[in-house]
Design a protein around this motif. Structure first.
Motif, PDB file in Angstrom:
ATOM      1  N   PRO A 224       0.223  -3.724  13.751  1.00  0.00           N
ATOM      2  CA  PRO A 224       0.731  -4.278  12.482  1.00  0.00           C
ATOM      3  C   PRO A 224       2.186  -3.905  12.211  1.00  0.00           C
ATOM      4  O   PRO A 224       2.920  -4.692  11.608  1.00  0.00           O
ATOM      5  CB  PRO A 224      -0.214  -3.659  11.438  1.00  0.00           C
ATOM      6  CG  PRO A 224      -1.445  -3.319  12.181  1.00  0.00           C
ATOM      7  CD  PRO A 224      -0.992  -2.925  13.550  1.00  0.00           C
TER       8      PRO A 224
ATOM      9  N   CYS B  65       4.867   2.262  10.091  1.00  0.00           N
ATOM     10  CA  CYS B  65       5.155   1.157   9.170  1.00  0.00           C
ATOM     11  C   CYS B  65       6.467   1.398   8.426  1.00  0.00           C
ATOM     12  O   CYS B  65       7.202   0.456   8.117  1.00  0.00           O
ATOM     13  CB  CYS B  65       4.006   0.988   8.183  1.00  0.00           C
ATOM     14  SG  CYS B  65       2.489   0.350   8.942  1.00  0.00           S
TER      15      CYS B  65
ATOM     16  N   GLN C 232      -0.810 -13.298   9.401  1.00  0.00           N
ATOM     17  CA  GLN C 232       0.225 -13.829   8.524  1.00  0.00           C
ATOM     18  C   GLN C 232       1.633 -13.608   9.076  1.00  0.00           C
ATOM     19  O   GLN C 232       2.498 -14.452   8.920  1.00  0.00           O
ATOM     20  CB  GLN C 232       0.111 -13.153   7.149  1.00  0.00           C
ATOM     21  CG  GLN C 232      -1.142 -13.527   6.381  1.00  0.00           C
ATOM     22  CD  GLN C 232      -1.180 -15.000   6.037  1.00  0.00           C
ATOM     23  OE1 GLN C 232      -0.212 -15.557   5.534  1.00  0.00           O
ATOM     24  NE2 GLN C 232      -2.308 -15.647   6.319  1.00  0.00           N
ATOM     25  N   ARG C 233       1.847 -12.463   9.714  1.00  0.00           N
ATOM     26  CA  ARG C 233       3.198 -12.094  10.103  1.00  0.00           C
ATOM     27  C   ARG C 233       3.504 -12.358  11.582  1.00  0.00           C
ATOM     28  O   ARG C 233       4.628 -12.666  11.937  1.00  0.00           O
ATOM     29  CB  ARG C 233       3.445 -10.612   9.790  1.00  0.00           C
ATOM     30  CG  ARG C 233       3.574 -10.316   8.307  1.00  0.00           C
ATOM     31  CD  ARG C 233       4.807 -11.018   7.763  1.00  0.00           C
ATOM     32  NE  ARG C 233       5.032 -10.763   6.345  1.00  0.00           N
ATOM     33  CZ  ARG C 233       4.861 -11.658   5.377  1.00  0.00           C
ATOM     34  NH1 ARG C 233       4.428 -12.874   5.688  1.00  0.00           N
ATOM     35  NH2 ARG C 233       5.112 -11.362   4.115  1.00  0.00           N
TER      36      ARG C 233
ATOM     37  N   VAL D 225       0.526  -9.705   1.566  1.00  0.00           N
ATOM     38  CA  VAL D 225       0.917  -8.780   2.628  1.00  0.00           C
ATOM     39  C   VAL D 225       1.005  -7.362   2.083  1.00  0.00           C
ATOM     40  O   VAL D 225       0.611  -6.399   2.736  1.00  0.00           O
ATOM     41  CB  VAL D 225       2.250  -9.223   3.255  1.00  0.00           C
ATOM     42  CG1 VAL D 225       2.762  -8.179   4.230  1.00  0.00           C
ATOM     43  CG2 VAL D 225       2.085 -10.566   3.957  1.00  0.00           C
ATOM     44  N   ARG D 226       1.546  -7.217   0.861  1.00  0.00           N
ATOM     45  CA  ARG D 226       1.623  -5.884   0.255  1.00  0.00           C
ATOM     46  C   ARG D 226       0.227  -5.297   0.071  1.00  0.00           C
ATOM     47  O   ARG D 226       0.003  -4.114   0.326  1.00  0.00           O
ATOM     48  CB  ARG D 226       2.341  -5.951  -1.095  1.00  0.00           C
ATOM     49  CG  ARG D 226       3.820  -6.278  -0.991  1.00  0.00           C
ATOM     50  CD  ARG D 226       4.567  -5.794  -2.229  1.00  0.00           C
ATOM     51  NE  ARG D 226       3.953  -6.265  -3.456  1.00  0.00           N
ATOM     52  CZ  ARG D 226       4.236  -7.418  -4.050  1.00  0.00           C
ATOM     53  NH1 ARG D 226       5.112  -8.230  -3.501  1.00  0.00           N
ATOM     54  NH2 ARG D 226       3.658  -7.762  -5.173  1.00  0.00           N
TER      55      ARG D 226
ATOM     56  N   ALA E  48      -2.504  -6.075   1.795  1.00  0.00           N
ATOM     57  CA  ALA E  48      -3.073  -5.762   3.116  1.00  0.00           C
ATOM     58  C   ALA E  48      -2.487  -4.468   3.666  1.00  0.00           C
ATOM     59  O   ALA E  48      -3.208  -3.635   4.226  1.00  0.00           O
ATOM     60  CB  ALA E  48      -2.802  -6.918   4.085  1.00  0.00           C
ATOM     61  N   LEU E  49      -1.177  -4.297   3.500  1.00  0.00           N
ATOM     62  CA  LEU E  49      -0.546  -3.075   3.974  1.00  0.00           C
ATOM     63  C   LEU E  49      -1.056  -1.861   3.206  1.00  0.00           C
ATOM     64  O   LEU E  49      -1.296  -0.795   3.785  1.00  0.00           O
ATOM     65  CB  LEU E  49       0.974  -3.199   3.831  1.00  0.00           C
ATOM     66  CG  LEU E  49       1.809  -2.037   4.374  1.00  0.00           C
ATOM     67  CD1 LEU E  49       1.554  -1.847   5.856  1.00  0.00           C
ATOM     68  CD2 LEU E  49       3.288  -2.271   4.107  1.00  0.00           C
TER      69      LEU E  49
ATOM     70  N   LEU F  56       5.192  -6.463  11.334  1.00  0.00           N
ATOM     71  CA  LEU F  56       6.144  -6.307  10.233  1.00  0.00           C
ATOM     72  C   LEU F  56       7.571  -6.299  10.757  1.00  0.00           C
ATOM     73  O   LEU F  56       8.472  -6.879  10.135  1.00  0.00           O
ATOM     74  CB  LEU F  56       5.848  -5.012   9.482  1.00  0.00           C
ATOM     75  CG  LEU F  56       4.589  -4.974   8.622  1.00  0.00           C
ATOM     76  CD1 LEU F  56       4.358  -3.570   8.079  1.00  0.00           C
ATOM     77  CD2 LEU F  56       4.681  -5.972   7.475  1.00  0.00           C
TER      78      LEU F  56
ATOM     79  N   TRP G 176      -5.617  -9.518   9.037  1.00  0.00           N
ATOM     80  CA  TRP G 176      -5.011 -10.537   8.166  1.00  0.00           C
ATOM     81  C   TRP G 176      -3.493 -10.416   8.181  1.00  0.00           C
ATOM     82  O   TRP G 176      -2.784 -11.434   8.221  1.00  0.00           O
ATOM     83  CB  TRP G 176      -5.549 -10.360   6.748  1.00  0.00           C
ATOM     84  CG  TRP G 176      -5.145 -11.464   5.818  1.00  0.00           C
ATOM     85  CD1 TRP G 176      -5.785 -12.640   5.590  1.00  0.00           C
ATOM     86  CD2 TRP G 176      -3.965 -11.495   4.991  1.00  0.00           C
ATOM     87  NE1 TRP G 176      -5.100 -13.401   4.678  1.00  0.00           N
ATOM     88  CE2 TRP G 176      -3.972 -12.721   4.293  1.00  0.00           C
ATOM     89  CE3 TRP G 176      -2.907 -10.611   4.780  1.00  0.00           C
ATOM     90  CZ2 TRP G 176      -2.971 -13.077   3.391  1.00  0.00           C
ATOM     91  CZ3 TRP G 176      -1.901 -10.962   3.887  1.00  0.00           C
ATOM     92  CH2 TRP G 176      -1.943 -12.170   3.202  1.00  0.00           C
ATOM     93  N   LEU G 177      -2.993  -9.187   8.151  1.00  0.00           N
ATOM     94  CA  LEU G 177      -1.549  -8.991   8.183  1.00  0.00           C
ATOM     95  C   LEU G 177      -0.953  -9.537   9.476  1.00  0.00           C
ATOM     96  O   LEU G 177       0.103 -10.187   9.468  1.00  0.00           O
ATOM     97  CB  LEU G 177      -1.244  -7.497   8.034  1.00  0.00           C
ATOM     98  CG  LEU G 177       0.211  -7.082   7.767  1.00  0.00           C
ATOM     99  CD1 LEU G 177       0.250  -5.781   6.976  1.00  0.00           C
ATOM    100  CD2 LEU G 177       0.978  -6.894   9.067  1.00  0.00           C
TER     101      LEU G 177
END
Length: 730
Positions: free
Chosen positions: A483, A126, A448-449, A76-77, A79-80, A487, A444-445
Motif C-alpha cells: 500500500p 506510509c 483505488q491508487r 482513501v484516508r 482505508a489508510l 500511495l 481497497w486502497l
C-alpha cells in the motif's frame, strides 16, 4: 529565512531517518532468515524501538510547524486509517493477554514485540510514501530487497555464494520431485516461493502498465500518459528483475505459490483486460528462460559446478532481457497482423514454459499428497482448539504451545499452516476481524491508487491461508509495503508541486484516535498541536517499553546460548540463572536449569516457570521426572498423567512413566509399605493398558501421518513382564 531553513532541515532529517529504518527492516529480514525466529530478532528489535523513539522525538519537536493536509479522497484516508490502526488493535489484544495469564507468556511477549515492529513499520513506510524523497527511497529499497532475495538464492544454487540451508533437501517425492528445492535466506521453499511470486507479479504488472498501448481519445488523438523517456537503459532496468524472480519461483517448486500467483494474475487481468497483451509480451521471454534454467538445474538436483552454473545463469538472463525488450516494444508499436503474430509468439512461449515445468512435476500435482491431507488434520485440530476460546483466543503462539495435546494423529507440525487459523487461535474472532478489516482496507486502497499492485497483495492474502507465511515477519513487511508503494505512485503523479511535507500531518491525524496499548481518546480537533503531541508522547513511551522488554529477552537469550556452549556445570548453572533472571518467562531455560539442580531447587524452578506456561509439555514432563524419584507416588502419578495428556503420542513418555511407577513400587516394597507398592503397580498397569489401547487404535489407522512413530515398543513389553513378576509377589 533561517526559520524556513531549519524547518526544511528537520523535514529532511525525519524523512531520511524514517527511510533508513524501513531499509534497516528489510536488511534485518534478509540477515535473520525472514524474521521467522523471534529469538534471533531480540537485539534488532531493541535497536529498532530505540530508533523509533528518536523518530517520534523529532516529530514531537516539529509537530506544530507543519500544515494540515486533506491527504486525498476521504475514502482513501479512511482505508489508510484502518490499515494503520488494526496493528495497534492486535498489539493491544496481545497486551491484554499478557496481563491475563496466557497459555504461553513467552509466546505472547514474542507476539507483542513482533506487532510492535509491524505497527511501527507500517507507520514509517506510509510516512515515507507521502514525501517526495521518501517515496523514491522506499521504491528503490523494494527493488533492491527483491533482487537480493532472488539473486542470493540463485547464486547459492549456481555456486557463486555459500548460503547455509538455501537449498532444502528431501527424499520424499511428495515433497520434491528433484529431491532439492530452493529456499533462499528464508530456508523454507513454500514461503520463499510466495515471496518470489509477490516480487514477480509486482514487476510484471509494472512493466505491463508501462508498455500498455495508448488509447484513442474522443477527438481521435492518441492519449498518452506522462512517462519517463523510453531509453534502452531505462527499459532494460525495468525488465531486469523478471528473470531472477521467475527462476527463483520455479526452483522453489512451491505448488501453492504457483497456483496463487496464477489465480491473482487472472483475477486482476479480468478486471484490467488492457494489460493482457503487454503482460504476455513482458513475461514470455523471462518465463521461458526461467523454465529452461529450472529443467537444467532440476536434472542435477540443484547441484552444479560454479563456472557452468554461472555461465548458464548469465546467458539465460541476458537472452531474457534482450528478447523481452524486443517483444515489449513490438507489442506497443506494431499493429494488425504483425502485432497478432507477436502476441501469438508470446503466448506460445508462456505455454511452452508452463508445459515444460508442469510435465516435470506432474506427479506432485496429479498424485495423492500427504502434505495436503496433513493440512486437513492441522485445520480440524486447530478448529477444535479454537472453539474452546473463540472470542479472544489464548495468547501468542497458542498452536505451538498446545498442538501436542490437541493433535488427533501423531504428526509433526508446530506450525498450523494457515495464518488466519493461527490468528484465530491467538486472538479469537476479535483479532481475526481486525486482521480481515485491515486486509480489506489495504486491498481497497490498492484498487483505488494502484491496481497493478493488487496481484502481489492477493498472493500474500491467499497463500497465507494454506501455509505459515505469517510466521515470517518479512511477509508482514511486504504486506504493508505494497500500500505504501501505491500511495507513492499516486502521490508522484497527482500531488501538487507546491504542497510541502504533508505526511506528518496526515499520518498523525490517522493515528491520533488509534488504540496504543491503552485506549487513547479520540480528539475532536486535530488541527491543534497538543493532541498530536499527546499521541506522539504515548507512542514514544510504548516504544521505549518495548525496547526494554526486547533488551531483557535479548540478554536472556545471550546467556542461554553461552550456557549451551559451556562444558563446566557450575558455570553453566550460573549462566542459566542469569538468563532466567533476565527473562523468567523462557521455558527452555527453566528446563535446562532444572536438569542441573536437584531436590527442592529443581522443583522450585519448574513451579515458577509453570506459572508463565502452565501447559508447556516440556515443563510438565520435567516435573513428572522429578516426582518419580520422590517418596510421593500420588504426586508422581499426577504429573505423569498430566505430562502425557499434554503430549499423548510420545512413546518415550509413556514408557518412562510406566517405568517410574514400577520403580516406585519396588522402592515401597523394599521399605515394607505393601499398600503403596500395590497402588504403584496398579497405576503402572493402568498406564500400560491405556498406552496399548491408544497405540492399537493409532495402528489401525495406518502408517500415514504417524510421523512420530507412535507404537508399542519393546521396552513396554519388557515393562509388562516386570510388572507381572512384581505383582505375583503379592
Amino acid at each position: 529565512m533561517g526559520s524556513v531553513n531549519r524547518e526544511r532541515s528537520l523535514d529532511s532529517i525525519i524523512v531520511y531517518f524514517s527511510a533508513a529504518l524501513v531499509i534497516a527492516a528489510g536488511v534485518g529480514a534478509c540477515l535473520l532468515r525472514g524474521f521467522f525466529f523471534t529469538e534471533e530478532m531480540y537485539l534488532f528489535l531493541t535497536l529498532w524501538f530505540v530508533m523509533c523513539s528518536v523518530a517520534l522525538l523529532y516529530l514531537y519537536i516539529g509537530v506544530g510547524k507543519w500544515r494540515s493536509s486533506t491527504g486525498g479522497a476521504s475514502g482513501v484516508r479512511r482505508a489508510l486509517k484502518i490499515m494503520l490502526t488494526a496493528p495497534l488493535i492486535v498489539l493491544s489484544l496481545y497486551q491484554i493477554h499478557w496481563l491475563r495469564d496466557p497459555l504461553s507468556a513467552q509466546g505472547t511477549m514474542n507476539e507483542i514485540l513482533r506487532w510492535g515492529l509491524y505497527a511501527s513499520f507500517a507507520f514509517l513506510v506510509c510516512f515515507c510514501a507521502l514525501n517526495r524523497v521518501g517515496r523514491q527511497l522506499i521504491i528503490a529499497a523494494w527493488s533492491i530487497l527483491g533482487m537480493f532475495l532472488s539473486i542470493s538464492a540463485l547464486l547459492a544454487v549456481c555456486g557463486g555464494v555459500e548460503l547455509p540451508f538455501a537449498i532444502a533437501y528431501s527424499n520424499s517425492s511428495e515433497v520434491s520431485i528433484t529431491g532439492a528445492r530452493l529456499a533462499g535466506v528464508m530456508e523454507y521453499p513454500n514461503a520463499f516461493g510466495a515471496v518470489m511470486a509477490v516480487f514477480l507479479l509486482e514487476r510484471l504488472f509494472a512493466v505491463a502498465a508501462y508498455y500498455v498501448r495508448p488509447q484513442k481519445s474522443v477527438d481521435g488523438c492518441d492519449r498518452l500518459e506522462r512517462r519517463e523517456p523510453r531509453s534502452t537503459a531505462a527499459a532494460l532496468l525495468r525488465l531486469l528483475p523478471l528473470f531472477p524472480y521467475a527462476a527463483a519461483l520455479l526452483l522453489s517448486e512451491s505448488r501453492g505459490a504457483w497456483l496463487m500467483a496464477a489465480c491473482a494474475c487472472a483475477a486482476v487481468l479480468l478486471w484490467k483486460r488492457q494489460l493482457i497483451a503487454p503482460l504476455l509480451a513482458a513475461g514470455a521471454a523471462p518465463v521461458v528462460a526461467a523454465a529452461l534454467l529450472y529443467r537444467q538445474l532440476a536434472r542435477a538436483g540443484l547441484a552444479v559446478d560454479p563456472l557452468p552454473g554461472l555461465l548458464l545463469l548469465a546467458g539465460l538472463w541476458a537472452g531474457a532481457l534482450l528478447a523481452g525488450l524486443w517483444l515489449c516494444r513490438r507489442q506497443r508499436s506494431a499493429a494488425g497482423i504483425a502485432r497478432a503474430a507477436m502476441l501469438a509468439l508470446a503466448a506460445a512461449g508462456w505455454t511452452a514454459a508452463g508445459t515444460a515445468v508442469l510435465l516435470h512435476v506432474r506427479e506432485r500435482i496429479t498424485g495423492p499428497s500427504s502434505t495436503v491431507s496433513a493440512r486437513g488434520l492441522f485445520y480440524r485440530d486447530a478448529w477444535r482448539l479454537a472453539v474452546e476460546a473463540p472470542w479472544l483466543g489464548r495468547g501468542g503462539e497458542t498452536w505451538r504451545s498446545s498442538y501436542l495435546a490437541a493433535q488427533s494423529r501423531p504428526y509433526v507440525g508446530s506450525q498450523v499452516h494457515n495464518g488466519y487459523l493461527d490468528i484465530l487461535l491467538n486472538l479469537g474472532f476479535v483479532g481475526l476481524a481486525a486482521i480481515l478489516l485491515m486486509l480489506l482496507a489495504a486491498g481497497w486502497l490498492l484498487a483505488q491508487r494502484s491496481p497493478r499492485l493488487l496481484p502481489p497483495f492477493l498472493v500474500i492474502v491467499m497463500h497465507s491461508a494454506v501455509d505459515f507465511d505469517w510466521s515470517y515477519g518479512l511477509i508482514w513487511l511486504l504486506l504493508f509495503w505494497l500500500p505504501a508503494l501505491a500511495l507513492s505512485e499516486y502521490e508522484q503523479k497527482h500531488q501538487s508541486a507546491n504542497t510541502r511535507f504533508t505526511s506528518i500531518s496526515l499520518l498523525t491525524t490517522h493515528f491520533a484516535s488509534a488504540n496504543l496499548g491503552a485506549t487513547i481518546p479520540a480528539f475532536a480537533s486535530l488541527s491543534h498541536p497538543y493532541p498530536r503531541r499527546l499521541f506522539i508522547t504515548v507512542a514514544c513511551c510504548l516504544c521505549l517499553m518495548l525496547s526494554v522488554l526486547s533488551l531483557q529477552a535479548a540478554q536472556g537469550e545471550r546467556y542461554y546460548r553461552q550456557a549451551v556452549q559451556t562444558v563446566d556445570p557450575s558455570v553453566k548453572v550460573d549462566l542459566l540463572e542469569q538468563s532466567l533472571a533476565w527473562n523468567p518467562q523462557s521455558p527452555k531455560t527453566a528446563v535446562a536449569l532444572s536438569r542441573l539442580l536437584t531436590g527442592e531447587q529443581s522443583v522450585s524452578i519448574l513451579q515458577q516457570s509453570l506459572q508463565y506456561s502452565p501447559d508447556n509439555a516440556s515443563l510438565n514432563w520435567e516435573m513428572a521426572r522429578r516426582w518419580m524419584y520422590s517418596d510421593d507416588p500420588g504426586a508422581a502419578l499426577y504429573w505423569i498423567r498430566r505430562s502425557i495428556q499434554l503430549d499423548k503420542y510420545n512413546s518415550v513418555k509413556w514408557v518412562k512413566g510406566i517405568e517410574g511407577m514400577l520403580m516406585m513400587g519396588r522402592k515401597k516394597l523394599a521399605e515394607g509399605n505393601r499398600m503403596e507398592a500395590i497402588s504403584c503397580i496398579a497405576s503402572g498397569n493402568e498406564l500400560l493398558r491405556e498406552y496399548r489401547v491408544l497405540a492399537e487404535y493409532e495402528g489401525s489407522k495406518g502408517e500415514q501421518h504417524n510421523d512420530r512413530k507412535f507404537q508399542i515398543t519393546e521396552q513396554a513389553d519388557d515393562l509388562s513382564r516386570r510388572l507381572s513378576v512384581l505383582a505375583s509377589r503379592f
